[in-house]
Scaffold this active site. Structure first.
Site, mmCIF file in Angstrom:
data_model
loop_
_atom_site.group_PDB
_atom_site.id
_atom_site.type_symbol
_atom_site.label_atom_id
_atom_site.label_comp_id
_atom_site.label_asym_id
_atom_site.label_seq_id
_atom_site.Cartn_x
_atom_site.Cartn_y
_atom_site.Cartn_z
ATOM 1 C CG ASP A 1 9.993 6.350 -8.113
ATOM 2 O OD1 ASP A 1 8.567 6.248 -7.854
ATOM 3 O OD2 ASP A 1 10.816 6.294 -7.226
ATOM 4 C CE1 TYR B 1 -1.091 -3.669 -4.525
ATOM 5 C CE2 TYR B 1 -3.044 -5.325 -4.222
ATOM 6 C CZ TYR B 1 -2.358 -4.487 -4.944
ATOM 7 O OH TYR B 1 -2.303 -4.486 -6.377
ATOM 8 C CB THR C 1 -6.664 -4.347 -6.090
ATOM 9 O OG1 THR C 1 -6.571 -5.862 -5.553
ATOM 10 C CG2 THR C 1 -6.479 -3.604 -4.891
#
Ligand SMILES: NC(=O)c1ccc[n+]([C@@H]2O[C@H](COP(=O)([O-])OP(=O)(O)OC[C@H]3O[C@@H](n4cnc5c(N)ncnc54)[C@H](OP(=O)(O)O)[C@@H]3O)[C@@H](O)[C@H]2O)c1
Length: 280
Positions: free
Chosen positions: A34, A123, A99
């Site tokens: 994680d 995001y 992104t």
């Protein structure tokens, strides 16, 4: 090279691991690591001592991020800080996937690497803050509209709905470069092996709206493209929680200027993906 991959179980991760077949790979999926757990990241990286880390682990549920901005920051921004910190301690290079959603989509032309980000969504902001966490000699690869053989994605959804002859409404006022995980992974690995620092936009070639892309998917499967109809973003019912940029088109200017090959046109890669998926 020894390469450590975070988020190795995701749709890009599985292709990156496959593309690294000639290297020594440490593939860490979410269950194994994680990235928001600082101690775990430091321990995993300093134990395996890779030459490079391809950092793909991210919370990619764009709409869900709107309702839990803390989680988006912890995973996407702070997680990247932990990866960068661990890499620094052992002198490993980082390649971070980012992104098109770092841009607000108001530019009338394709976005180049030197345009100023202005994300619209939680995001997009969390991924942009991740970009800011890596050292200047890291590689940052911004990509868009990813689909592929693994995981959930738009191509699989469209094929399923079209096979059931469901009405398919897609927005015709958001444009981008559909990108295929397999093609993207090959370039990510090349940039890592070449040790190229800096920001690269890496997408397949060819611009489409989501409506045009959905038609192309249906046509590739030999199904009836008249099932697909165009709508405007404002007609989405219910509206999606996260705003998306109207212009998501990433000019691959740094790749082109570096003399590196462009990825194939999305229609070529779509044909082979649809052939794979419909044969399976
Ligand atoms: N998909 C796109 O259109 C797109 C576009 C531009 C950029 N990107 C970027 O490309 C990268 C790869 O995305 P993808 O398309 O392969 O998405 P994906 O399939 O959702 O892969 C992301 C992976 O990260 C894992 N992950 C989530 N939280 C994590 C955590 N706290 N620690 C470690 N791993 C965690 C996920 O595991 P679980 O599913 O088990 O939680 C998943 O396997 C991401 O950085 C993403 O932001 C994607």
């Amino acid at each position: 090279m020894r390469v450590f991959v975070t988020g190795a179980g995701g749709q890009v991760g599985r292709e990156v691991v496959a593309a690294l077949r000639d290297h020594d790979v440490v593939a860490a999926d979410h269950a194994a690591l994680d990235v928001s757990d600082r101690d775990a990241v430091l321990q995993a990286v300093t134990t395996s001592v890779p030459d490079a880390i391809v950092h793909l682990g991210a919370w990619t549920a764009v709409d869900a991020c709107e309702t839990d901005p803390d989680r988006a920051l912890v995973v996407n921004s702070l997680g990247t800080r932990h990866v960068a910190d661990a890499a620094r301690r052992i002198g490993a290079r980082v390649c971070y996937l980012s992104t098109d959603y770092v841009f607000d989509g108001t530019k009338p032309d394709p976005y180049v690497e030197w345009d100023t980000p202005h994300p619209l969504s939680v995001y997009g902001r969390s991924k942009y803050r991740g970009e800011c966490e890596v050292d200047p000699d890291a590689t940052i690869v911004r990509t868009s509209w990813v689909c592929g053989r693994h995981g959930h994605n738009m191509v699989k959804t469209i094929l399923r709905l079209a096979a059931d002859r469901k009405d398919l409404a897609f927005v015709d006022d958001q444009h981008g470069h559909p990108t295929f995980a397999g093609d993207l992974a090959l370039m990510v690995v090349r940039l890592v092996v070449d040790r190229r620092p800096g920001l690269f936009h890496v997408t397949n070639q060819g611009v489409a709206s989501w409506y045009e892309f959905a038609r192309a998917v249906v046509e590739s499967a030999g199904l009836d493209a008249s099932l697909v109809r165009p709508i405007a973003t404002r007609d989405l019912d219910p509206p999606r929680p996260a705003p998306r940029p109207a212009n998501s088109v990433l000019d691959n200017a740094a790749l082109r200027g570096s003399g590196l090959p462009m990825l194939p046109h999305f229609r070529d890669s779509l044909e082979s993906l649809v052939a794979d998926l419909t044969r399976a």
